[in-house]
Design a protein around this motif. Structure first.
Motif, PDB file in Angstrom:
ATOM      1  N   VAL A  88       0.844  -1.184   0.000  1.00 42.43           N
ATOM      2  CA  VAL A  88       0.000   0.000   0.000  1.00 42.43           C
ATOM      3  C   VAL A  88       0.884   1.240   0.000  1.00 42.43           C
ATOM      4  O   VAL A  88       1.826   1.327   0.786  1.00 42.43           O
ATOM      5  N   ARG A  90       1.426   4.666   1.277  1.00 42.51           N
ATOM      6  CA  ARG A  90       0.918   5.295   2.496  1.00 42.51           C
ATOM      7  C   ARG A  90       0.126   6.564   2.208  1.00 42.51           C
ATOM      8  O   ARG A  90      -0.612   7.042   3.058  1.00 42.51           O
ATOM      9  N   SER A  92      -2.090   6.673  -0.183  1.00 44.37           N
ATOM     10  CA  SER A  92      -3.286   6.189  -0.874  1.00 44.37           C
ATOM     11  C   SER A  92      -3.851   5.021  -0.070  1.00 44.37           C
ATOM     12  O   SER A  92      -3.193   4.472   0.797  1.00 44.37           O
ATOM     13  N   SER A  93      -5.060   4.625  -0.367  1.00 47.31           N
ATOM     14  CA  SER A  93      -5.632   3.463   0.337  1.00 47.31           C
ATOM     15  C   SER A  93      -5.873   2.298  -0.609  1.00 47.31           C
ATOM     16  O   SER A  93      -6.582   1.368  -0.278  1.00 47.31           O
ATOM     17  N   ASN A  94      -5.285   2.332  -1.805  1.00 46.74           N
ATOM     18  CA  ASN A  94      -5.484   1.301  -2.808  1.00 46.74           C
ATOM     19  C   ASN A  94      -4.427   0.204  -2.656  1.00 46.74           C
ATOM     20  O   ASN A  94      -3.295   0.382  -3.105  1.00 46.74           O
ATOM     21  N   GLN A 121       0.981  -4.672   4.227  1.00 48.15           N
ATOM     22  CA  GLN A 121      -0.148  -4.998   5.094  1.00 48.15           C
ATOM     23  C   GLN A 121      -0.409  -6.496   5.021  1.00 48.15           C
ATOM     24  O   GLN A 121      -0.431  -7.074   3.934  1.00 48.15           O
TER      25      GLN A 121
END
Length: 140
Positions: A88, A90, A92-94, A121
């Motif tokens: 990921v 950091r 962005s959340s994609n 993650q």
């Protein structure tokens, strides 16, 4: 053990003077450990400019910041074990999934020449993961 018996059996010494092979002993104090899953090799290209050296883990982890010189970087990642691993940005959340099970994931990311912030993650288990980042477009 077979080697010890062969060497001992060929000696000219009387049997009483030959040392007896030590029997392996088990310690009941030490717990038996199952080896942890190891991610497969990443097979990085030779002479590539490394932005993030091979890093391994089994839980969430922020990677060191880096700045690609060529406007692109290539991610090499692999994981083994139960669970899901994602990379990921950091900012962005994609999440970008990493394939587990012996098949390395390789991806080229085209970006501006600015500092990059990546995070690993892990969800649903503790898979062993390995990642490296090199500068430029290095598609296999």
């Amino acid at each position: 053990m077979a080697t010890l018996f062969l060497v001992g059996g060929c000696s000219d010494e009387p049997e009483a003077k030959r040392p007896s092979p030590a029997a392996p002993t088990a310690s009941s104090d030490q717990p038996t450990r199952t080896p942890a899953a190891q991610p497969p090799s990443l097979d990085l290209p030779e002479n590539a400019q490394i932005l993030v050296a091979e890093t391994t883990g089994t839980k969430d982890q922020e990677l060191p910041e880096f700045t690609p010189e060529e406007g692109a970087y290539t991610l090499y990642a692999a994981c083994e074990g139960k669970g899901k691993v994602s990379i990921v940005d950091r900012d962005s959340s994609n999440p970008h999934p990493v394939a587990c099970g012996g098949v390395p994931t390789v991806g080229v990311i085209h970006v501006e020449k600015k500092t990059q912030h990546l995070k690993i993650q892990v969800a649903g288990g503790t898979p062993a993961w390995k990642i490296a980042v090199i500068s430029g477009n290095h598609q296999p």
